[in-house]
Design a protein around this motif. Sequence first.
Motif, PDB file in Angstrom:
ATOM      1  N   PRO A  44       8.873   3.363   3.770  1.00 14.20           N
ATOM      2  CA  PRO A  44       8.223   2.048   3.671  1.00 14.20           C
ATOM      3  C   PRO A  44       8.302   1.402   2.297  1.00 14.20           C
ATOM      4  CG  PRO A  44       6.584   3.792   3.675  1.00 14.20           C
ATOM      5  CD  PRO A  44       7.902   4.450   3.949  1.00 14.20           C
ATOM      6  N   ALA A  45       8.782   2.116   1.280  1.00 13.63           N
ATOM      7  CA  ALA A  45       8.790   1.565  -0.080  1.00 13.63           C
ATOM      8  C   ALA A  45       9.574   0.268  -0.163  1.00 13.63           C
ATOM      9  CB  ALA A  45       9.358   2.591  -1.061  1.00 13.63           C
ATOM     10  N   VAL A  46      10.791   0.258   0.397  1.00 10.14           N
ATOM     11  CA  VAL A  46      11.626  -0.938   0.317  1.00 10.14           C
ATOM     12  C   VAL A  46      11.015  -2.089   1.123  1.00 10.14           C
ATOM     13  CG1 VAL A  46      13.100  -0.346   2.302  1.00 10.14           C
ATOM     14  CG2 VAL A  46      14.021  -1.762   0.451  1.00 10.14           C
ATOM     15  N   ALA A 209       7.157  14.879  -5.060  1.00 14.81           N
ATOM     16  CA  ALA A 209       7.587  13.498  -5.266  1.00 14.81           C
ATOM     17  C   ALA A 209       7.255  13.020  -6.669  1.00 14.81           C
ATOM     18  CB  ALA A 209       6.927  12.580  -4.238  1.00 14.81           C
ATOM     19  N   SER A 210       8.061  12.116  -7.202  1.00 20.38           N
ATOM     20  CA  SER A 210       7.812  11.528  -8.517  1.00 20.38           C
ATOM     21  C   SER A 210       6.639  10.548  -8.428  1.00 20.38           C
ATOM     22  CB  SER A 210       9.050  10.794  -9.025  1.00 20.38           C
ATOM     23  OG  SER A 210      10.170  11.657  -9.071  1.00 20.38           O
ATOM     24  N   VAL A 211       5.944  10.405  -9.552  1.00 20.41           N
ATOM     25  CA  VAL A 211       4.839   9.440  -9.576  1.00 20.41           C
ATOM     26  C   VAL A 211       5.391   8.040  -9.380  1.00 20.41           C
ATOM     27  CG1 VAL A 211       2.982   8.449 -10.965  1.00 20.41           C
ATOM     28  CG2 VAL A 211       3.456  10.909 -11.074  1.00 20.41           C
ATOM     29  N   PHE A 212       6.491   7.738 -10.060  1.00 19.09           N
ATOM     30  CA  PHE A 212       7.142   6.438  -9.910  1.00 19.09           C
ATOM     31  C   PHE A 212       8.559   6.644  -9.378  1.00 19.09           C
ATOM     32  CE2 PHE A 212       4.056   5.887 -13.369  1.00 19.09           C
ATOM     33  CZ  PHE A 212       3.286   4.866 -12.834  1.00 19.09           C
ATOM     34  N   ALA A 213       8.980   5.761  -8.490  1.00 16.44           N
ATOM     35  CA  ALA A 213      10.323   5.872  -7.898  1.00 16.44           C
ATOM     36  C   ALA A 213      10.823   4.499  -7.503  1.00 16.44           C
ATOM     37  CB  ALA A 213      10.290   6.787  -6.678  1.00 16.44           C
ATOM     38  N   VAL A 214      12.129   4.305  -7.620  1.00 12.67           N
ATOM     39  CA  VAL A 214      12.750   3.044  -7.208  1.00 12.67           C
ATOM     40  C   VAL A 214      12.850   3.033  -5.687  1.00 12.67           C
ATOM     41  CG1 VAL A 214      14.830   1.628  -7.330  1.00 12.67           C
ATOM     42  CG2 VAL A 214      14.054   2.888  -9.347  1.00 12.67           C
ATOM     43  N   PRO A 215      12.475   1.936  -5.024  1.00 16.06           N
ATOM     44  CA  PRO A 215      12.603   1.854  -3.561  1.00 16.06           C
ATOM     45  C   PRO A 215      14.014   2.183  -3.098  1.00 16.06           C
ATOM     46  CG  PRO A 215      11.354  -0.021  -4.382  1.00 16.06           C
ATOM     47  CD  PRO A 215      11.881   0.711  -5.601  1.00 16.06           C
ATOM     48  N   ASN A 216      14.108   2.717  -1.893  1.00 18.18           N
ATOM     49  CA  ASN A 216      15.381   3.202  -1.352  1.00 18.18           C
ATOM     50  C   ASN A 216      16.210   2.052  -0.787  1.00 18.18           C
ATOM     51  OD1 ASN A 216      13.025   3.259   0.361  1.00 18.18           O
ATOM     52  ND2 ASN A 216      14.361   3.940   2.021  1.00 18.18           N
ATOM     53  N   PHE A 217      16.870   1.323  -1.679  1.00 17.63           N
ATOM     54  CA  PHE A 217      17.705   0.201  -1.249  1.00 17.63           C
ATOM     55  C   PHE A 217      18.970   0.704  -0.552  1.00 17.63           C
ATOM     56  CE2 PHE A 217      15.567  -1.381  -5.187  1.00 17.63           C
ATOM     57  CZ  PHE A 217      14.745  -2.308  -4.566  1.00 17.63           C
ATOM     58  N   ALA A 309       1.150 -10.362  -3.101  1.00 14.60           N
ATOM     59  CA  ALA A 309       2.586 -10.062  -3.094  1.00 14.60           C
ATOM     60  C   ALA A 309       2.970  -9.191  -4.287  1.00 14.60           C
ATOM     61  CB  ALA A 309       3.387 -11.363  -3.108  1.00 14.60           C
ATOM     62  N   VAL A 310       2.428  -9.511  -5.449  1.00 14.52           N
ATOM     63  CA  VAL A 310       2.706  -8.724  -6.658  1.00 14.52           C
ATOM     64  C   VAL A 310       2.183  -7.296  -6.500  1.00 14.52           C
ATOM     65  CG1 VAL A 310       2.182  -8.480  -9.113  1.00 14.52           C
ATOM     66  CG2 VAL A 310       2.760 -10.736  -8.176  1.00 14.52           C
ATOM     67  N   LEU A 311       1.000  -7.146  -5.907  1.00 12.38           N
ATOM     68  CA  LEU A 311       0.435  -5.807  -5.672  1.00 12.38           C
ATOM     69  C   LEU A 311       1.326  -4.995  -4.735  1.00 12.38           C
ATOM     70  CD1 LEU A 311      -3.378  -6.581  -5.264  1.00 12.38           C
ATOM     71  CD2 LEU A 311      -2.284  -5.357  -7.148  1.00 12.38           C
ATOM     72  N   SER A 312       1.865  -5.654  -3.720  1.00 12.68           N
ATOM     73  CA  SER A 312       2.757  -4.968  -2.777  1.00 12.68           C
ATOM     74  C   SER A 312       4.018  -4.471  -3.486  1.00 12.68           C
ATOM     75  CB  SER A 312       3.129  -5.919  -1.635  1.00 12.68           C
ATOM     76  OG  SER A 312       3.923  -5.274  -0.665  1.00 12.68           O
ATOM     77  N   ILE A 313       4.566  -5.286  -4.384  1.00 13.00           N
ATOM     78  CA  ILE A 313       5.758  -4.892  -5.143  1.00 13.00           C
ATOM     79  C   ILE A 313       5.442  -3.689  -6.030  1.00 13.00           C
ATOM     80  CG2 ILE A 313       7.390  -5.610  -6.931  1.00 13.00           C
ATOM     81  CD1 ILE A 313       7.088  -8.486  -5.809  1.00 13.00           C
ATOM     82  N   ILE A 314       4.282  -3.720  -6.695  1.00 12.80           N
ATOM     83  CA  ILE A 314       3.879  -2.607  -7.565  1.00 12.80           C
ATOM     84  C   ILE A 314       3.749  -1.318  -6.756  1.00 12.80           C
ATOM     85  CG2 ILE A 314       1.994  -1.694  -8.981  1.00 12.80           C
ATOM     86  CD1 ILE A 314       1.456  -4.595  -9.882  1.00 12.80           C
ATOM     87  N   CYS A 315       3.119  -1.408  -5.572  1.00 14.16           N
ATOM     88  CA  CYS A 315       2.933  -0.224  -4.715  1.00 14.16           C
ATOM     89  C   CYS A 315       4.271   0.387  -4.296  1.00 14.16           C
ATOM     90  CB  CYS A 315       2.118  -0.591  -3.479  1.00 14.16           C
ATOM     91  SG  CYS A 315       0.372  -0.885  -3.793  1.00 14.16           S
ATOM     92  N   SER A 316       5.299  -0.458  -4.131  1.00 14.38           N
ATOM     93  CA  SER A 316       6.599   0.036  -3.672  1.00 14.38           C
ATOM     94  C   SER A 316       7.260   0.956  -4.692  1.00 14.38           C
ATOM     95  CB  SER A 316       7.529  -1.139  -3.365  1.00 14.38           C
ATOM     96  OG  SER A 316       7.952  -1.809  -4.548  1.00 14.38           O
ATOM     97  N   GLY A 319       5.984   6.321  -6.246  1.00 14.22           N
ATOM     98  CA  GLY A 319       6.669   7.290  -5.399  1.00 14.22           C
ATOM     99  C   GLY A 319       5.738   8.166  -4.590  1.00 14.22           C
ATOM    100  N   LYS A 320       4.696   8.692  -5.202  1.00 14.04           N
ATOM    101  CA  LYS A 320       3.779   9.580  -4.488  1.00 14.04           C
ATOM    102  C   LYS A 320       3.054   8.840  -3.363  1.00 14.04           C
ATOM    103  CE  LYS A 320       2.834  13.296  -7.777  1.00 14.04           C
ATOM    104  NZ  LYS A 320       3.462  14.322  -6.924  1.00 14.04           N
ATOM    105  N   MET A 321       2.757   7.560  -3.598  1.00 13.96           N
ATOM    106  CA  MET A 321       2.060   6.780  -2.581  1.00 13.96           C
ATOM    107  C   MET A 321       2.936   6.566  -1.346  1.00 13.96           C
ATOM    108  SD  MET A 321       0.437   2.958  -2.860  1.00 13.96           S
ATOM    109  CE  MET A 321      -0.204   2.130  -1.403  1.00 13.96           C
TER     110      MET A 321
END
Length: 420
Positions: A44-46, A209-217, A309-316, A319-321
Amino acid sequence: MENKRIIQVEEKVPFKMLVPLSIQHMFAMFGASVLVPFVFGINPAVVLFMNGIGTLLFIFITKGKAPAYLGSSFAFLAPAGIVIEKWGYDYALGGFVAVGFCGCILALIIYKFGSKWIDVVLPPAAMGPVVALIGLELAGTAASNAGLTDSSIDMKNVVVFLATLLTAVLGSVLFRKFFAVIPILIAIIVGYAAAIFCGIVDFSEVATASVFAVPNFSLPKFKWEAIVIILPVLLVIASEHIGHQIVTSKIVGRDLLKNPGLHRSLFADNFSTMISGFIGSVPTTTYGENIGVMAMTRVYSVYVIAGAAVLSIICSFIGKMTTLINTIPGPVIGGISFLLYGMIGTSGIRILVESKVDYGKSRNMAMTSVIFVTGLSGIKVQFGSIQLTGMVLACVVGMLMGLLFFLLDKAKLTNDREEV
């Protein structure tokens, strides 16, 4: 939630109010929006990333005059499911890009000629059952996700399924104020807690999982057959969009179809869907849940929508979330799907009721009947390597019937036409 006055579309909101109001909007779309990537089997990250980007694009293209949050579209579930099963998710992405592109062209056509012709191609008597079929066709998937169709049913799955479904159903009629906006999210939390209690949740991936991760594009692939299967959804989402804009116009007290204009909002909606397909996300659409939030709070500010919208981008990027979201088991998704897929079916019936479809007219009775049977009968029509079935075939049949009746009316051959 107790605001006395209306905060209009262009008004800025103090930061101490902006944060909780933005969080509320994100929560309102969250449960339904992340369900779509679960059904498609993607992270769901992307999707969270594109929901945020799509919403900001929508606000920009509509000049900040149309408050709307873009979440994951359910209209694509059935046809995209067929494409994913046959060729894989990459080719479904190609279909999303094609629908988004054609939707942008449709917006230009509406700018030039208006939108009344949509009622000719898919009048309410056809649109209602087509929308209903989106949910009804997926009923088996909901039961399968819950583990209720297995040869041997695990009672743990049943407990989690019932905990989720009952919370969603009872919450939708019992919760009040802020909680009344997020019964789906609360149901997911309750179901998840029940799944942990029953010992069917695996946290091993979350721990690593990493705390921060780039969405799986990911990138789309294009196949003509896949595009043809998904493309009929275009008119469904166009009608859905028009309905949402009409409802939002009534809430904010402005005619959004004229200013900023239906062509702008429809273009923005479909442009977001096209970009979604290019980066590996699911199609986006204006969300009824967020329209409900505006109606209840009387806060229509696009700054609040942009904050969500900005919060949704931050959540993406957490990584752990997003990995934790992926651990939600099938019975929880099945419990939510039981309600949401049924609600999609009910929304189709609602179109028939609100449009006051007259079933005293033979054409309406015939159109609705044929579309329902076509969609639910399992009929498959093959054109070379292209196969049409279910809601997609029903939509095509509805369009052909709509055009046929229109031409017969013009020829003054029908016995129930309205004389002008």
